[in-house]
Design an enzyme around this catalytic site. Structure first.
Site, PDB file in Angstrom:
ATOM      1  N   LYS A 299      19.994  -3.668   4.747  1.00  0.00           N
ATOM      2  CA  LYS A 299      20.948  -4.357   3.874  1.00  0.00           C
ATOM      3  C   LYS A 299      22.356  -3.963   4.299  1.00  0.00           C
ATOM      4  O   LYS A 299      22.830  -2.874   4.029  1.00  0.00           O
ATOM      5  CB  LYS A 299      20.749  -3.984   2.407  1.00  0.00           C
ATOM      6  CG  LYS A 299      21.511  -4.950   1.501  1.00  0.00           C
ATOM      7  CD  LYS A 299      22.080  -4.326   0.243  1.00  0.00           C
ATOM      8  CE  LYS A 299      23.402  -3.656   0.381  1.00  0.00           C
ATOM      9  NZ  LYS A 299      24.556  -4.492   0.699  1.00  0.00           N
TER      10      LYS A 299
ATOM     11  N   GLU B  29      24.862   9.797   4.494  1.00  0.00           N
ATOM     12  CA  GLU B  29      26.101  10.115   5.224  1.00  0.00           C
ATOM     13  C   GLU B  29      27.237   9.533   4.397  1.00  0.00           C
ATOM     14  O   GLU B  29      27.332   8.317   4.243  1.00  0.00           O
ATOM     15  CB  GLU B  29      26.097   9.470   6.615  1.00  0.00           C
ATOM     16  CG  GLU B  29      25.094  10.066   7.576  1.00  0.00           C
ATOM     17  CD  GLU B  29      25.372  11.522   7.901  1.00  0.00           C
ATOM     18  OE1 GLU B  29      26.490  12.007   7.660  1.00  0.00           O
ATOM     19  OE2 GLU B  29      24.438  12.195   8.363  1.00  0.00           O
TER      20      GLU B  29
ATOM     21  N   CYS C 138      35.150   7.400   8.172  1.00  0.00           N
ATOM     22  CA  CYS C 138      34.692   8.561   7.404  1.00  0.00           C
ATOM     23  C   CYS C 138      35.281   9.833   8.008  1.00  0.00           C
ATOM     24  O   CYS C 138      35.460  10.828   7.323  1.00  0.00           O
ATOM     25  CB  CYS C 138      33.178   8.625   7.395  1.00  0.00           C
ATOM     26  SG  CYS C 138      32.474   8.458   9.023  1.00  0.00           S
TER      27      CYS C 138
ATOM     28  N   GLU D 286      38.949  11.328  -1.325  1.00  0.00           N
ATOM     29  CA  GLU D 286      38.960  10.399  -0.188  1.00  0.00           C
ATOM     30  C   GLU D 286      39.744   9.141  -0.578  1.00  0.00           C
ATOM     31  O   GLU D 286      39.380   8.439  -1.514  1.00  0.00           O
ATOM     32  CB  GLU D 286      37.527  10.023   0.205  1.00  0.00           C
ATOM     33  CG  GLU D 286      37.482   9.236   1.510  1.00  0.00           C
ATOM     34  CD  GLU D 286      36.078   8.776   1.883  1.00  0.00           C
ATOM     35  OE1 GLU D 286      35.363   8.271   1.004  1.00  0.00           O
ATOM     36  OE2 GLU D 286      35.715   8.899   3.069  1.00  0.00           O
TER      37      GLU D 286
HETATM   38  P1  NAD Z   1      29.840   1.817  -0.590  1.00  0.00           P
HETATM   39  O1  NAD Z   1      29.154   3.065  -1.009  1.00  0.00           O
HETATM   40  O2  NAD Z   1      30.597   1.057  -1.596  1.00  0.00           O
HETATM   41  O3  NAD Z   1      28.761   0.803   0.030  1.00  0.00           O
HETATM   42  C1  NAD Z   1      27.890   1.181   1.061  1.00  0.00           C
HETATM   43  C2  NAD Z   1      26.651   0.299   1.012  1.00  0.00           C
HETATM   44  O4  NAD Z   1      25.925   0.594  -0.185  1.00  0.00           O
HETATM   45  C3  NAD Z   1      26.956  -1.206   0.965  1.00  0.00           C
HETATM   46  O5  NAD Z   1      26.009  -1.890   1.731  1.00  0.00           O
HETATM   47  C4  NAD Z   1      26.800  -1.510  -0.513  1.00  0.00           C
HETATM   48  O6  NAD Z   1      26.498  -2.872  -0.777  1.00  0.00           O
HETATM   49  C5  NAD Z   1      25.635  -0.603  -0.883  1.00  0.00           C
HETATM   50  N1  NAD Z   1      25.511  -0.313  -2.322  1.00  0.00           N
HETATM   51  C6  NAD Z   1      26.480  -0.322  -3.268  1.00  0.00           C
HETATM   52  N2  NAD Z   1      25.951  -0.028  -4.483  1.00  0.00           N
HETATM   53  C7  NAD Z   1      24.624   0.193  -4.292  1.00  0.00           C
HETATM   54  C8  NAD Z   1      23.545   0.535  -5.150  1.00  0.00           C
HETATM   55  N3  NAD Z   1      23.723   0.714  -6.455  1.00  0.00           N
HETATM   56  N4  NAD Z   1      22.302   0.678  -4.628  1.00  0.00           N
HETATM   57  C9  NAD Z   1      22.097   0.513  -3.290  1.00  0.00           C
HETATM   58  N5  NAD Z   1      23.083   0.163  -2.431  1.00  0.00           N
HETATM   59  C10 NAD Z   1      24.338   0.024  -2.916  1.00  0.00           C
HETATM   60  O7  NAD Z   1      30.755   2.214   0.660  1.00  0.00           O
HETATM   61  P2  NAD Z   1      31.766   1.287   1.492  1.00  0.00           P
HETATM   62  O8  NAD Z   1      32.976   1.029   0.666  1.00  0.00           O
HETATM   63  O9  NAD Z   1      31.037   0.122   2.070  1.00  0.00           O
HETATM   64  O10 NAD Z   1      32.131   2.257   2.721  1.00  0.00           O
HETATM   65  C11 NAD Z   1      33.077   3.260   2.657  1.00  0.00           C
HETATM   66  C12 NAD Z   1      32.481   4.634   2.459  1.00  0.00           C
HETATM   67  O11 NAD Z   1      31.533   4.901   3.489  1.00  0.00           O
HETATM   68  C13 NAD Z   1      33.489   5.755   2.554  1.00  0.00           C
HETATM   69  O12 NAD Z   1      33.267   6.683   1.526  1.00  0.00           O
HETATM   70  C14 NAD Z   1      33.205   6.388   3.913  1.00  0.00           C
HETATM   71  O13 NAD Z   1      33.609   7.738   4.045  1.00  0.00           O
HETATM   72  C15 NAD Z   1      31.743   6.226   4.002  1.00  0.00           C
HETATM   73  N6  NAD Z   1      31.278   6.327   5.389  1.00  0.00           N
HETATM   74  C16 NAD Z   1      30.624   7.477   5.779  1.00  0.00           C
HETATM   75  C17 NAD Z   1      30.200   7.625   7.100  1.00  0.00           C
HETATM   76  C18 NAD Z   1      29.457   8.862   7.539  1.00  0.00           C
HETATM   77  O14 NAD Z   1      28.741   8.787   8.533  1.00  0.00           O
HETATM   78  N7  NAD Z   1      29.590   9.993   6.868  1.00  0.00           N
HETATM   79  C19 NAD Z   1      30.464   6.624   8.025  1.00  0.00           C
HETATM   80  C20 NAD Z   1      31.152   5.475   7.604  1.00  0.00           C
HETATM   81  C21 NAD Z   1      31.541   5.345   6.273  1.00  0.00           C
END
Ligand code: NAD
Length: 493
Positions: free
Chosen positions: A172, A247, A281, A382
């Site tokens: 997804k 992550e 990230c 963050e």
């Molecule tokens: P997000 O947590 O809002 O969304 C990530 C994914 O989770 C999306 O596909 C979203 O649709 C899904 N999601 C949202 N609610 C959910 C739920 N209740 N159940 C299951 N899935 C759900 O994050 P974002 O805004 O897309 O990305 C930014 C974040 O990602 C930042 O915090 C960044 O630091 C982190 N990030 C971490 C890494 C790493 O490797 N540590 C790498 C890239 C990004």
């Protein structure tokens, strides 16, 4: 362009019949529509994955890997086209988009190599005429949930090791960036991956993501995204006793010691803080500087920021693209106001760009705060935008303590010429990734990627470590003595 789900080797309308717009963050234009699926679509994909996985697991791993080599070749052939699409849907500048696709290529070839390794252990047995070994076995159906900031690379970090290890994948992607998901599914199809081994189901998190997490036939969830969502997923997986790899966010710092090469440090900070408009990230959001060089570093950073061209990332001369959407702009701006209220001094930036060419996209001016103290919210939370906070310290010990004082532990960096400082930093910085004389970004795919503390839950993407999430260890004992030999009891002593 209407982006459909990819289920069991077919492109399918979502069962809901609903679609949402995909917006180019540089221009505000709608460039596609993406399926907004429901739990039924997840169920259909998971059932097909469950069936397909049984056969896939029986294909010899080197043969599974041959498909990944083909995937790597196709990614390589299409690198430029993919990079341009990536910039259009996510906003990062074209040079970085090329780098992101390259990460996928590297991962394909690296994980394809694992098809001829997938090493286990062979060990001596404590008993005569007995053989002992451990092998990796696939877990079954893997659920992958990814963010928008690395729309293809993160999917490759997760799906390639999962597939080479004999699992089937239901992915997804983030609804903001479905085009890369469509392209990756096409590439798998062209490379000859059997139908059912890889699925893409588009939709929002609370509906589609959640259905994937809660599906009883999905044996492992590999998630990258925010802490808020990761924590929720971990709680659910905990109750279901489901394996979960998280992550999440970062609050990454660059330490600049008083003996540092300041030209190099400025290059490293600008690249890590403002690359991908601070939406990595691993983005540098704190600079921890020795007080003796603070003023000079600030002067040079200011000079460097002024040279950064902001705009549409398809323009090769642009260095800072837009952020993902209006909501992100507002969040970044709220944090900047918080910083001002907390008493930090705004050196440069601190505003949304709305004039002229910037009117329709989502642009934030690269922003530097100084006189920030470690307990301020802008130094702890963050922000995920082009905002960096300068914190002054008097020693390496203090710098390390400040670095380690946040809830996150993804990446850190130190600029120094003193070998003693280098080795102390390598030992004492408590992040999953440490850079010496380089910024906080720039991981290579053959080493583990991930963080400590609030950044993750102990798993890693990338490197051989990535296989751990997608495999179970099976320990096997073969007794060829022809009699019952009891471990720990029938030894010779
Ligand atoms: P997000 O947590 O809002 O969304 C990530 C994914 O989770 C999306 O596909 C979203 O649709 C899904 N999601 C949202 N609610 C959910 C739920 N209740 N159940 C299951 N899935 C759900 O994050 P974002 O805004 O897309 O990305 C930014 C974040 O990602 C930042 O915090 C960044 O630091 C982190 N990030 C971490 C890494 C790493 O490797 N540590 C790498 C890239 C990004």
């Amino acid at each position: 362009m209407k982006i459909q789900n990819y289920i069991n080797g077919e492109w399918k309308e979502p069962s809901t019949g609903q679609f949402a717009p995909v917006i180019n963050p540089a221009t505000g234009e709608t460039i596609a529509e993406v399926a907004m699926s429901g739990p039924n679509d997840i169920d259909e994909a998971v059932q097909a994955a469950k069936e397909a996985q049984k056969q896939w697991a029986l294909v010899p791993a080197p043969k599974r890997a041959e498909i990944l080599y083909k995937v790597g070749m196709l990614l390589k052939e299409r690198k430029e086209q993919l990079a341009r699409l990536l910039t259009m849907e996510m906003g990062k500048v074209i040079e970085e988009a090329r780098g992101e696709v390259q990460e996928g290529i590297d991962m394909a070839f690296y994980m394809a190599g694992e098809g001829r390794r997938l090493f286990g252990d062979t060990t001596p047995s404590e008993l005569k005429d007995k053989f002992a070994m451990s092998v990796r076995t696939p877990v079954g159906v893997v659920g992958i949930i990814t963010p928008w900031n690395f729309p293809i690379a993160i999917a490759t970090w997760k799906s390639f090791p999962a597939i080479v290890a004999g699992n089937a994948v239901v992915w997804k992607p983030a609804p903001e960036t479905p085009i890369m998901a469509q392209e990756l599914a096409r590439i798998f199809e062209e490379a000859g991956l059997p139908p059912g081994v890889f699925h893409v189901v588009h939709g929002d998190g609370p509906t589609v993501g959640n259905a994937l997490v809660e599906h009883p036939d999905v044996k492992v969830i590999s998630f990258t995204g925010s802490n808020e969502v990761g924590r929720m997923i971990a709680e659910k997986c905990g109750r279901l006793l489901k394996k979960v790899s998280l992550e999440m966010g970062g609050k990454n710092a660059v330490i600049v010691m008083d003996d540092a090469d300041l030209t190099l440090a400025v290059d490293g900070i600008i690249w890590s803080a403002f690359g991908t408009s601070g939406q990595r990230c691993t983005a540098c959001s704190r600079v921890i500087v020795h007080e003796r060089v603070k003023q000079e570093l600030e002067r040079r950073l200011l000079e460097a920021v002024k040279t950064l061209k902001i705009g549409n990332g398809l323009d090769e001369t642009v260095k800072v693209g837009p952020v993902i959407h209006e909501e992100a702009l507002q969040k970044i701006d709220r944090y900047v106001r918080i910083g001002v209220e907390e008493g930090a001094k705004l050196l440069v930036g601190g505003y949304i760009l709305r004039e002229g060419d910037y009117a329709r996209g989502f642009y934030y001016a690269p922003t530097i705060f100084t006189d920030v103290t470690p307990n301020m919210r802008i130094a702890r939370e963050e922000i995920f935008g082009p905002v960096v906070s300068i914190i002054s310290v008097r020693s390496l010990d203090e710098a390390i303590a400040v670095n380690n004082s946040v809830d996150y532990g993804l990446s850190s960096a130190i600029f120094t010429r003193d070998v003693n400082n280098v080795f102390r930093a390598m030992r004492d910085l408590d992040t999953g990734i440490v850079y010496v004389n380089a910024g906080t970004t720039g991981a290579e795919i053959h080493l583990p990627f991930g963080g400590t503390k609030g950044t993750g839950n102990g798993h890693r993407d990338s490197g051989v470590a990535a296989l751990d999430v997608f495999t179970e260890w099976r320990s096997i004992y073969v007794d060829f003595s022809g009699k019952l030999q009891r471990a720990q009891i029938d030894t010779d002593d």
